[in-house]
Design a protein around this motif. Structure first.
Motif, PDB file in Angstrom:
ATOM      1  N   LEU A  32      16.753 -29.590  20.401  1.00  0.00           N
ATOM      2  CA  LEU A  32      18.236 -30.198  20.474  1.00  0.00           C
ATOM      3  C   LEU A  32      17.944 -31.455  20.166  1.00  0.00           C
ATOM      4  O   LEU A  32      19.133 -32.421  20.234  1.00  0.00           O
ATOM      5  CB  LEU A  32      18.862 -30.084  21.748  1.00  0.00           C
ATOM      6  CG  LEU A  32      19.070 -28.660  22.182  1.00  0.00           C
ATOM      7  CD1 LEU A  32      19.460 -28.465  23.805  1.00  0.00           C
ATOM      8  CD2 LEU A  32      19.935 -27.778  21.374  1.00  0.00           C
ATOM      9  N   GLU A  33      17.051 -32.520  19.451  1.00  0.00           N
ATOM     10  CA  GLU A  33      16.665 -33.472  19.465  1.00  0.00           C
ATOM     11  C   GLU A  33      17.847 -34.264  18.350  1.00  0.00           C
ATOM     12  O   GLU A  33      18.206 -35.471  18.311  1.00  0.00           O
ATOM     13  CB  GLU A  33      15.532 -34.119  18.832  1.00  0.00           C
ATOM     14  CG  GLU A  33      15.111 -33.522  17.568  1.00  0.00           C
ATOM     15  CD  GLU A  33      13.347 -33.823  17.302  1.00  0.00           C
ATOM     16  OE1 GLU A  33      12.852 -34.263  18.322  1.00  0.00           O
ATOM     17  OE2 GLU A  33      12.927 -33.194  16.483  1.00  0.00           O
ATOM     18  N   GLY A  34      18.697 -33.335  17.441  1.00  0.00           N
ATOM     19  CA  GLY A  34      19.467 -33.661  16.661  1.00  0.00           C
ATOM     20  C   GLY A  34      20.882 -34.193  17.253  1.00  0.00           C
ATOM     21  O   GLY A  34      21.577 -34.900  16.534  1.00  0.00           O
ATOM     22  N   LEU A  35      21.063 -33.778  18.266  1.00  0.00           N
ATOM     23  CA  LEU A  35      22.037 -34.177  19.368  1.00  0.00           C
ATOM     24  C   LEU A  35      22.012 -35.650  19.814  1.00  0.00           C
ATOM     25  O   LEU A  35      23.042 -36.121  20.226  1.00  0.00           O
ATOM     26  CB  LEU A  35      22.466 -33.355  20.537  1.00  0.00           C
ATOM     27  CG  LEU A  35      22.488 -31.961  20.264  1.00  0.00           C
ATOM     28  CD1 LEU A  35      22.691 -31.065  21.609  1.00  0.00           C
ATOM     29  CD2 LEU A  35      23.833 -31.728  19.536  1.00  0.00           C
ATOM     30  N   GLY A  36      20.771 -36.305  19.744  1.00  0.00           N
ATOM     31  CA  GLY A  36      20.441 -37.732  20.112  1.00  0.00           C
ATOM     32  C   GLY A  36      19.645 -37.895  21.506  1.00  0.00           C
ATOM     33  O   GLY A  36      19.221 -36.668  22.244  1.00  0.00           O
ATOM     34  N   TYR A  37      19.274 -38.959  21.982  1.00  0.00           N
ATOM     35  CA  TYR A  37      18.325 -38.837  22.905  1.00  0.00           C
ATOM     36  C   TYR A  37      18.913 -38.640  24.268  1.00  0.00           C
ATOM     37  O   TYR A  37      18.301 -37.727  24.767  1.00  0.00           O
ATOM     38  CB  TYR A  37      17.972 -40.622  23.068  1.00  0.00           C
ATOM     39  CG  TYR A  37      16.938 -41.050  24.201  1.00  0.00           C
ATOM     40  CD1 TYR A  37      15.746 -40.866  23.895  1.00  0.00           C
ATOM     41  CD2 TYR A  37      17.561 -41.541  25.165  1.00  0.00           C
ATOM     42  CE1 TYR A  37      14.832 -41.325  25.102  1.00  0.00           C
ATOM     43  CE2 TYR A  37      16.688 -41.882  26.412  1.00  0.00           C
ATOM     44  CZ  TYR A  37      15.383 -41.908  26.373  1.00  0.00           C
ATOM     45  OH  TYR A  37      14.500 -41.924  27.068  1.00  0.00           O
ATOM     46  N   SER A  40      20.169 -34.605  24.211  1.00  0.00           N
ATOM     47  CA  SER A  40      18.760 -33.755  24.136  1.00  0.00           C
ATOM     48  C   SER A  40      18.107 -33.859  25.540  1.00  0.00           C
ATOM     49  O   SER A  40      17.894 -32.661  25.948  1.00  0.00           O
ATOM     50  CB  SER A  40      18.081 -34.027  23.139  1.00  0.00           C
ATOM     51  OG  SER A  40      17.546 -35.138  22.977  1.00  0.00           O
ATOM     52  N   ILE A 105      10.951 -40.729  14.620  1.00  0.00           N
ATOM     53  CA  ILE A 105      11.193 -39.426  15.516  1.00  0.00           C
ATOM     54  C   ILE A 105      10.114 -39.284  16.360  1.00  0.00           C
ATOM     55  O   ILE A 105      10.194 -38.963  17.423  1.00  0.00           O
ATOM     56  CB  ILE A 105      11.460 -38.175  14.660  1.00  0.00           C
ATOM     57  CG1 ILE A 105      11.897 -37.061  15.416  1.00  0.00           C
ATOM     58  CG2 ILE A 105      10.205 -37.621  13.870  1.00  0.00           C
ATOM     59  CD1 ILE A 105      13.186 -37.119  16.010  1.00  0.00           C
ATOM     60  N   GLU A 108      10.319 -41.939  19.295  1.00  0.00           N
ATOM     61  CA  GLU A 108      11.542 -41.178  20.236  1.00  0.00           C
ATOM     62  C   GLU A 108      10.927 -40.333  21.090  1.00  0.00           C
ATOM     63  O   GLU A 108      11.058 -40.168  22.319  1.00  0.00           O
ATOM     64  CB  GLU A 108      12.783 -40.915  19.466  1.00  0.00           C
ATOM     65  CG  GLU A 108      13.911 -40.433  20.497  1.00  0.00           C
ATOM     66  CD  GLU A 108      14.920 -39.897  20.078  1.00  0.00           C
ATOM     67  OE1 GLU A 108      15.662 -38.887  20.259  1.00  0.00           O
ATOM     68  OE2 GLU A 108      15.757 -40.883  18.965  1.00  0.00           O
ATOM     69  N   ARG A 109      10.056 -39.226  20.436  1.00  0.00           N
ATOM     70  CA  ARG A 109       9.313 -38.260  21.396  1.00  0.00           C
ATOM     71  C   ARG A 109       8.290 -38.959  22.256  1.00  0.00           C
ATOM     72  O   ARG A 109       8.222 -38.481  23.264  1.00  0.00           O
ATOM     73  CB  ARG A 109       8.678 -37.307  20.141  1.00  0.00           C
ATOM     74  CG  ARG A 109       9.601 -36.422  19.550  1.00  0.00           C
ATOM     75  CD  ARG A 109       8.792 -35.565  18.380  1.00  0.00           C
ATOM     76  NE  ARG A 109       9.661 -34.785  17.840  1.00  0.00           N
ATOM     77  CZ  ARG A 109       9.594 -34.259  16.868  1.00  0.00           C
ATOM     78  NH1 ARG A 109       8.479 -34.390  15.957  1.00  0.00           N
ATOM     79  NH2 ARG A 109      10.460 -33.450  16.166  1.00  0.00           N
TER      80      ARG A 109
END
Length: 136
Positions: A32-37, A40, A105, A108-109
């Motif tokens: 769901l990372e496309g939804l944002g930090y 998700s 990306i 962020e992970r």
């Protein structure tokens, strides 16, 4: 007055349950990372928390409190741990220099993984000493 050890065998059960809910949370978080930090991580943690509640309540801490009371205390603990852990992880990681060879990306992970580590530590102590506290 009964003395309570700060760490006991419940840590191993908690970690075992944690492996399962961490795998579930990670799969959802990255899917769901496309939804944002924040969205998700929040969705992933709600799913993991539901799993964690039932397993930790019965298997890890063997809570005798009513389902409703322990659910409220658990939800409060999870919310506080989530906000504190991820609220610390993001600004701390923003203070560190991101290596040029690490794509955004993946940075962020890594930030999410730091949050997961903080969350795990805070959550164990919150569940053990607050949410599923042994009756005196």
């Amino acid at each position: 007055m009964k003395e309570t050890k700060f760490l006991d065998a419940s840590i191993w059960k908690f970690l075992l349950v944690g492996v399962g809910n961490t795998l579930l949370s990670m799969v959802l978080m990255f899917a769901l990372e496309g939804l944002g930090y924040w969205p998700s991580t929040a969705i992933a943690y709600v799913a993991g928390a539901v799993m964690s509640f039932f397993l930790n309540r019965s298997f890890t801490f063997r809570s005798q409190e009513t389902m409703g009371r322990s659910a409220v205390k658990f939800a409060l603990n999870v919310a506080v741990c989530y906000l504190v852990a991820y609220g610390i992880a993001q600004p701390v990681m923003e203070l560190l220099p991101q290596p040029v060879f690490v794509p955004d990306i993946w940075w962020e992970r890594l930030t999410k993984l730091v949050g997961m580590g903080l969350y795990t530590v805070l959550n164990y102590f919150g569940q053990r000493f607050f949410a599923f506290q042994k009756q005196k």
